[in-house]
Scaffold this motif. Structure first.
Motif, PDB file in Angstrom:
ATOM      1  N   ARG A   1       0.811  -1.226   0.000  1.00 29.30           N
ATOM      2  CA  ARG A   1       0.000   0.000   0.000  1.00 29.30           C
ATOM      3  C   ARG A   1       0.840   1.270   0.000  1.00 29.30           C
ATOM      4  NH1 ARG A   1      -5.313   0.523   3.467  1.00 29.30           N
ATOM      5  NH2 ARG A   1      -6.049  -0.473   1.594  1.00 29.30           N
ATOM      6  N   ARG A   2       1.880   1.336   0.816  1.00 28.47           N
ATOM      7  CA  ARG A   2       2.676   2.563   0.924  1.00 28.47           C
ATOM      8  C   ARG A   2       3.464   2.872  -0.343  1.00 28.47           C
ATOM      9  NH1 ARG A   2       5.053   2.166   7.006  1.00 28.47           N
ATOM     10  NH2 ARG A   2       3.095   2.645   8.041  1.00 28.47           N
ATOM     11  N   GLN A   3       3.898   1.837  -1.033  1.00 26.88           N
ATOM     12  CA  GLN A   3       4.685   2.033  -2.250  1.00 26.88           C
ATOM     13  C   GLN A   3       3.882   1.684  -3.490  1.00 26.88           C
ATOM     14  OE1 GLN A   3       5.639  -0.304   0.075  1.00 26.88           O
ATOM     15  NE2 GLN A   3       7.138   0.841   1.250  1.00 26.88           N
ATOM     16  N   LEU A   4       2.588   1.779  -3.424  1.00 26.07           N
ATOM     17  CA  LEU A   4       1.715   1.303  -4.498  1.00 26.07           C
ATOM     18  C   LEU A   4       2.037   1.941  -5.844  1.00 26.07           C
ATOM     19  CD1 LEU A   4      -0.684  -0.515  -5.177  1.00 26.07           C
ATOM     20  CD2 LEU A   4      -2.155   1.432  -4.746  1.00 26.07           C
ATOM     21  N   VAL A   5       2.198   3.245  -5.875  1.00 25.27           N
ATOM     22  CA  VAL A   5       2.457   3.935  -7.142  1.00 25.27           C
ATOM     23  C   VAL A   5       3.782   3.460  -7.739  1.00 25.27           C
ATOM     24  CG1 VAL A   5       2.879   6.190  -8.198  1.00 25.27           C
ATOM     25  CG2 VAL A   5       1.098   5.937  -6.468  1.00 25.27           C
TER      26      VAL A   5
ATOM     27  N   ILE B   1      -2.660  -8.026 -11.781  1.00 21.97           N
ATOM     28  CA  ILE B   1      -4.020  -8.565 -11.765  1.00 21.97           C
ATOM     29  C   ILE B   1      -4.361  -9.104 -10.381  1.00 21.97           C
ATOM     30  CG2 ILE B   1      -5.486 -10.413 -12.678  1.00 21.97           C
ATOM     31  CD1 ILE B   1      -4.109  -9.909 -15.397  1.00 21.97           C
ATOM     32  N   THR B   2      -3.405  -9.781  -9.753  1.00 20.14           N
ATOM     33  CA  THR B   2      -3.612 -10.286  -8.395  1.00 20.14           C
ATOM     34  C   THR B   2      -3.877  -9.134  -7.436  1.00 20.14           C
ATOM     35  OG1 THR B   2      -2.154 -12.160  -8.850  1.00 20.14           O
ATOM     36  CG2 THR B   2      -2.596 -11.656  -6.535  1.00 20.14           C
ATOM     37  N   LEU B   3      -3.121  -8.064  -7.596  1.00 18.29           N
ATOM     38  CA  LEU B   3      -3.307  -6.888  -6.742  1.00 18.29           C
ATOM     39  C   LEU B   3      -4.678  -6.260  -6.977  1.00 18.29           C
ATOM     40  CD1 LEU B   3      -1.668  -5.340  -4.644  1.00 18.29           C
ATOM     41  CD2 LEU B   3      -0.821  -3.896  -6.474  1.00 18.29           C
TER      42      LEU B   3
ATOM     43  N   GLU C   1     -11.291  -7.033  -2.009  1.00 14.49           N
ATOM     44  CA  GLU C   1     -12.039  -7.365  -0.788  1.00 14.49           C
ATOM     45  C   GLU C   1     -11.179  -7.173   0.458  1.00 14.49           C
ATOM     46  OE1 GLU C   1     -13.281 -11.339  -1.471  1.00 14.49           O
ATOM     47  OE2 GLU C   1     -14.611 -10.780  -3.111  1.00 14.49           O
ATOM     48  N   ARG C   2      -9.896  -7.499   0.350  1.00 10.81           N
ATOM     49  CA  ARG C   2      -9.003  -7.364   1.503  1.00 10.81           C
ATOM     50  C   ARG C   2      -8.354  -5.987   1.574  1.00 10.81           C
ATOM     51  NH1 ARG C   2      -7.347 -12.950  -0.234  1.00 10.81           N
ATOM     52  NH2 ARG C   2      -6.664 -11.652  -1.899  1.00 10.81           N
ATOM     53  N   ALA C   3      -8.328  -5.277   0.450  1.00 11.65           N
ATOM     54  CA  ALA C   3      -7.746  -3.933   0.419  1.00 11.65           C
ATOM     55  C   ALA C   3      -8.632  -3.038  -0.444  1.00 11.65           C
ATOM     56  CB  ALA C   3      -6.333  -3.991  -0.129  1.00 11.65           C
ATOM     57  N   PRO C   4      -9.829  -2.698   0.067  1.00 11.14           N
ATOM     58  CA  PRO C   4     -10.760  -1.910  -0.755  1.00 11.14           C
ATOM     59  C   PRO C   4     -10.229  -0.527  -1.071  1.00 11.14           C
ATOM     60  CG  PRO C   4     -11.550  -2.123   1.506  1.00 11.14           C
ATOM     61  CD  PRO C   4     -10.325  -2.959   1.402  1.00 11.14           C
ATOM     62  N   GLY C   5     -10.442  -0.122  -2.299  1.00  9.64           N
ATOM     63  CA  GLY C   5     -10.089   1.227  -2.722  1.00  9.64           C
ATOM     64  C   GLY C   5      -8.619   1.459  -3.015  1.00  9.64           C
ATOM     65  N   MET C   6      -7.786   0.460  -2.809  1.00  5.58           N
ATOM     66  CA  MET C   6      -6.354   0.665  -2.981  1.00  5.58           C
ATOM     67  C   MET C   6      -5.995   0.972  -4.440  1.00  5.58           C
ATOM     68  SD  MET C   6      -3.244  -1.637  -1.498  1.00  5.58           S
ATOM     69  CE  MET C   6      -3.241  -2.961  -2.687  1.00  5.58           C
TER      70      MET C   6
ATOM     71  N   PHE D   1      -4.012   3.417 -14.293  1.00  2.00           N
ATOM     72  CA  PHE D   1      -3.573   2.016 -14.294  1.00  2.00           C
ATOM     73  C   PHE D   1      -4.301   1.169 -15.335  1.00  2.00           C
ATOM     74  CE2 PHE D   1      -4.730  -2.197 -12.533  1.00  2.00           C
ATOM     75  CZ  PHE D   1      -3.523  -2.830 -12.735  1.00  2.00           C
ATOM     76  N   ILE D   2      -5.614   1.194 -15.314  1.00  3.68           N
ATOM     77  CA  ILE D   2      -6.405   0.331 -16.198  1.00  3.68           C
ATOM     78  C   ILE D   2      -6.160   0.659 -17.664  1.00  3.68           C
ATOM     79  CG2 ILE D   2      -8.742  -0.330 -16.886  1.00  3.68           C
ATOM     80  CD1 ILE D   2      -7.919  -1.538 -14.260  1.00  3.68           C
TER      81      ILE D   2
END
Length: 181
Positions: free
Chosen positions: A110-114, A142-144, A149-154, A161-162
């Motif tokens: 999450r912290r380094q997502l970008v 794709i896994t991310l 469900e476990r990380a909504p809105g991330m 991205f898409i």
């Protein structure tokens, strides 16, 4: 440049088993230490193709080798250098482990997502890498994305991205050769 690196690697693979060409590895380390992204990229391409000889020849210097690579890769702003370093077979193993990690705990990134997603997109776009490495980078993203469900809105934090991934996937489909049969 890639052809030259391939030629050097082929020549070295026939000479290194007989303890020939002692100047090669010191020169490659000089390239890694240089401030030239092209020299760094070339050195990593050659290191990747000679990985079996690195294990045999440089085991006593492995801690120093790790430090050199880490310093170069963290300080280099050039993505070509980082991508060239991913040509090692261990890159696919590392990506498989990262896929397992984000599959079970997606908040880890999450912290380094970008930065993580940007790096994965660079891997996918790098046509110099093996197809398996590129596919694993796609699987990671794709896994991310499926872990909402476990990380909504991330993944919503990455609006481009898409569309970028979709363009890359379409481009990869263009590279698939049709069989007339």
């Amino acid at each position: 440049m890639k052809k030259l690196c391939d030629m050097i690697s082929e020549l070295a693979s026939s000479i290194l088993p007989d303890n020939g060409w002692p100047e090669l590895f010191p020169f490659m380390f000089q390239c890694v230490y240089s401030y030239s992204p092209k020299l760094q990229e070339s050195a990593f391409l050659i290191f990747a193709q000679l990985s079996q000889y690195i294990r045999e020849t440089l085991i006593p210097h492995i801690k120093h080798l790790h430090g050199v690579f880490l310093q170069c890769l963290t300080k280099s702003g050039n993505s070509d250098v980082r991508i060239a370093a991913l040509s090692h077979a261990t890159a696919q193993e590392a990506l498989e482990l990262l896929i397992e990690l984000v599959g079970t705990e997606p908040r880890f990134s999450r912290r380094q997502l970008v930065e993580v997603v940007g790096s994965m997109l660079q891997i996918v776009e790098a046509d110099t890498l093996e197809e398996g490495t590129r596919h694993l980078a796609i699987e990671f993203m794709i896994t991310l994305a499926e872990a909402r469900e476990r990380a909504p809105g991330m993944m919503r934090k990455l609006p481009q991205f898409i569309s970028r991934l979709f363009c890359i996937l379409l481009q990869m489909l263009l590279d698939v050769e049709d069989e007339p049969a």
